[in-house]
Design a protein around this motif. Structure first.
Motif, PDB file in Angstrom:
ATOM      1  N   LYS A  63      -7.357 -16.585-110.787  1.00  0.00           N
ATOM      2  CA  LYS A  63      -6.368 -17.599-110.390  1.00  0.00           C
ATOM      3  C   LYS A  63      -6.672 -18.942-111.074  1.00  0.00           C
ATOM      4  CE  LYS A  63      -6.420 -19.406-106.285  1.00  0.00           C
ATOM      5  NZ  LYS A  63      -6.368 -19.614-104.830  1.00  0.00           N
ATOM      6  N   SER A  64      -7.928 -19.350-111.063  1.00  0.00           N
ATOM      7  CA  SER A  64      -8.310 -20.609-111.717  1.00  0.00           C
ATOM      8  C   SER A  64      -8.148 -20.515-113.228  1.00  0.00           C
ATOM      9  CB  SER A  64      -9.764 -20.962-111.395  1.00  0.00           C
ATOM     10  OG  SER A  64      -9.902 -21.280-110.048  1.00  0.00           O
ATOM     11  N   PHE A  65      -8.461 -19.361-113.779  1.00  0.00           N
ATOM     12  CA  PHE A  65      -8.320 -19.165-115.222  1.00  0.00           C
ATOM     13  C   PHE A  65      -6.856 -19.345-115.647  1.00  0.00           C
ATOM     14  CE2 PHE A  65      -7.698 -16.479-118.980  1.00  0.00           C
ATOM     15  CZ  PHE A  65      -8.659 -17.015-119.828  1.00  0.00           C
ATOM     16  N   ILE A  66      -5.951 -18.665-114.944  1.00  0.00           N
ATOM     17  CA  ILE A  66      -4.514 -18.766-115.281  1.00  0.00           C
ATOM     18  C   ILE A  66      -4.019 -20.192-115.050  1.00  0.00           C
ATOM     19  CG2 ILE A  66      -2.205 -18.003-114.573  1.00  0.00           C
ATOM     20  CD1 ILE A  66      -3.494 -15.229-114.035  1.00  0.00           C
ATOM     21  N   TRP A  67      -4.434 -20.793-113.944  1.00  0.00           N
ATOM     22  CA  TRP A  67      -4.063 -22.179-113.634  1.00  0.00           C
ATOM     23  C   TRP A  67      -4.513 -23.103-114.760  1.00  0.00           C
ATOM     24  CZ3 TRP A  67      -1.017 -24.210-110.033  1.00  0.00           C
ATOM     25  CH2 TRP A  67      -1.133 -25.554-109.706  1.00  0.00           C
ATOM     26  N   GLY A  68      -5.743 -22.937-115.233  1.00  0.00           N
ATOM     27  CA  GLY A  68      -6.275 -23.773-116.308  1.00  0.00           C
ATOM     28  C   GLY A  68      -5.552 -23.567-117.622  1.00  0.00           C
ATOM     29  N   ILE A  88      -5.052 -35.830-120.663  1.00  0.00           N
ATOM     30  CA  ILE A  88      -5.579 -35.626-119.305  1.00  0.00           C
ATOM     31  C   ILE A  88      -5.295 -34.205-118.824  1.00  0.00           C
ATOM     32  CG2 ILE A  88      -5.270 -36.299-116.878  1.00  0.00           C
ATOM     33  CD1 ILE A  88      -4.922 -39.190-117.912  1.00  0.00           C
ATOM     34  N   LEU A  89      -4.070 -33.734-119.006  1.00  0.00           N
ATOM     35  CA  LEU A  89      -3.725 -32.376-118.583  1.00  0.00           C
ATOM     36  C   LEU A  89      -4.494 -31.321-119.380  1.00  0.00           C
ATOM     37  CD1 LEU A  89       0.124 -32.463-117.892  1.00  0.00           C
ATOM     38  CD2 LEU A  89      -1.748 -32.315-116.258  1.00  0.00           C
ATOM     39  N   THR A  90      -4.657 -31.552-120.679  1.00  0.00           N
ATOM     40  CA  THR A  90      -5.420 -30.613-121.502  1.00  0.00           C
ATOM     41  C   THR A  90      -6.877 -30.562-121.050  1.00  0.00           C
ATOM     42  OG1 THR A  90      -3.956 -31.038-123.383  1.00  0.00           O
ATOM     43  CG2 THR A  90      -6.090 -30.021-123.859  1.00  0.00           C
ATOM     44  N   ALA A  91      -7.471 -31.720-120.800  1.00  0.00           N
ATOM     45  CA  ALA A  91      -8.869 -31.757-120.334  1.00  0.00           C
ATOM     46  C   ALA A  91      -9.003 -31.059-118.987  1.00  0.00           C
ATOM     47  CB  ALA A  91      -9.347 -33.204-120.237  1.00  0.00           C
ATOM     48  N   TYR A  92      -8.070 -31.314-118.076  1.00  0.00           N
ATOM     49  CA  TYR A  92      -8.098 -30.641-116.777  1.00  0.00           C
ATOM     50  C   TYR A  92      -8.011 -29.130-116.958  1.00  0.00           C
ATOM     51  CZ  TYR A  92      -6.614 -28.961-112.201  1.00  0.00           C
ATOM     52  OH  TYR A  92      -6.505 -28.263-111.038  1.00  0.00           O
ATOM     53  N   VAL A  94      -8.728 -27.248-119.661  1.00  0.00           N
ATOM     54  CA  VAL A  94      -9.911 -26.682-120.326  1.00  0.00           C
ATOM     55  C   VAL A  94     -11.095 -26.630-119.359  1.00  0.00           C
ATOM     56  CG1 VAL A  94     -11.625 -27.117-122.139  1.00  0.00           C
ATOM     57  CG2 VAL A  94      -9.186 -27.294-122.653  1.00  0.00           C
ATOM     58  N   LEU A  95     -11.308 -27.685-118.595  1.00  0.00           N
ATOM     59  CA  LEU A  95     -12.422 -27.693-117.631  1.00  0.00           C
ATOM     60  C   LEU A  95     -12.207 -26.671-116.516  1.00  0.00           C
ATOM     61  CD1 LEU A  95     -13.192 -31.509-117.417  1.00  0.00           C
ATOM     62  CD2 LEU A  95     -14.543 -29.731-118.538  1.00  0.00           C
ATOM     63  N   THR A  96     -10.968 -26.462-116.120  1.00  0.00           N
ATOM     64  CA  THR A  96     -10.666 -25.442-115.116  1.00  0.00           C
ATOM     65  C   THR A  96     -10.934 -24.048-115.675  1.00  0.00           C
ATOM     66  OG1 THR A  96      -9.020 -26.869-114.075  1.00  0.00           O
ATOM     67  CG2 THR A  96      -8.888 -24.527-113.567  1.00  0.00           C
ATOM     68  N   VAL A  97     -10.548 -23.814-116.920  1.00  0.00           N
ATOM     69  CA  VAL A  97     -10.832 -22.516-117.560  1.00  0.00           C
ATOM     70  C   VAL A  97     -12.336 -22.283-117.644  1.00  0.00           C
ATOM     71  CG1 VAL A  97     -10.726 -21.264-119.763  1.00  0.00           C
ATOM     72  CG2 VAL A  97      -8.663 -22.320-118.831  1.00  0.00           C
ATOM     73  N   LEU A  98     -13.093 -23.287-118.071  1.00  0.00           N
ATOM     74  CA  LEU A  98     -14.551 -23.142-118.156  1.00  0.00           C
ATOM     75  C   LEU A  98     -15.177 -22.905-116.789  1.00  0.00           C
ATOM     76  CD1 LEU A  98     -15.485 -25.872-120.793  1.00  0.00           C
ATOM     77  CD2 LEU A  98     -15.537 -23.385-121.081  1.00  0.00           C
ATOM     78  N   SER A  99     -14.657 -23.563-115.771  1.00  0.00           N
ATOM     79  CA  SER A  99     -15.198 -23.409-114.417  1.00  0.00           C
ATOM     80  C   SER A  99     -14.832 -22.063-113.793  1.00  0.00           C
ATOM     81  CB  SER A  99     -14.697 -24.529-113.514  1.00  0.00           C
ATOM     82  OG  SER A  99     -15.201 -25.772-113.938  1.00  0.00           O
ATOM     83  N   SER A 100     -13.837 -21.389-114.335  1.00  0.00           N
ATOM     84  CA  SER A 100     -13.441 -20.101-113.764  1.00  0.00           C
ATOM     85  C   SER A 100     -14.441 -18.995-114.092  1.00  0.00           C
ATOM     86  CB  SER A 100     -12.039 -19.712-114.241  1.00  0.00           C
ATOM     87  OG  SER A 100     -12.040 -19.433-115.619  1.00  0.00           O
TER      88      SER A 100
END
Length: 166
Positions: A63-68, A88-92, A94-100
């Protein structure tokens, strides 16, 4: 022993902690909304004698991966019209994808339940050290309650005492 772990790159200032205090394992996991807004923490105190095993695994929070990915794509498409907003949206995203990508430590309880601690994948070595420490506590508990081992030690001491009195 107390160890802390980063649970998300977006909230790098919020840490999950595992503390070993006597015969208890104290776990604290931060709660967030959309991995950005802090919303308290989940705290749990588990007696060591209630932990049957400790497992670690790698997981992907889909879910976080797709969201990111969605936010990263929207942010990249916005770069031409609104550079700051797109950045800002791109950074959010990318960081969400990495955190997934997460490493998960599972404390399996004798009651059949389990308690998971999810941390970012780059914290794996710290989490494995924590796992080894908890496993050592479990092993010590089993050694302390091993009747056969203690009986054999007492029997040897009794035989030695009888032999030395003759």
């Amino acid at each position: 022993m107390k160890q802390s772990f980063i649970t998300s790159y977006l909230t790098f200032y919020l840490h999950a902690t595992v503390a070993l205090e006597g015969n208890f394992i104290k776990v604290s996991n931060p709660n967030t909304i959309l991995k950005v807004i802090p919303l308290g923490a989940q705290n749990k105190t588990i007696p060591v004698n209630q932990v049957s095993s400790v497992d670690d695994s790698f997981s992907l929070d889909l879910k976080s991966f797709i969201w990111g990915v969605i936010f990263a794509v929207v942010g990249l498409s916005m770069l031409s019209s609104s550079f700051i907003g797109g950045l800002i949206l791109t950074a959010y995203g990318v960081l969400t994808v990495l955190s997934s990508f997460q490493t998960v430590l599972s404390l399996n309880l004798t009651s059949g339940g389990k308690h998971d601690i999810s941390v970012v994948v780059f914290e794996k070595s710290n989490l494995l050290m924590c796992k080894e420490t908890i496993e050592a506590l479990i092993q010590k508990r089993y050694d302390d309650t091993n009747v056969a081992k203690h009986t054999a030690t007492q029997t040897e001491a009794l035989v030695d005492a009888i032999k030395s009195s003759k």
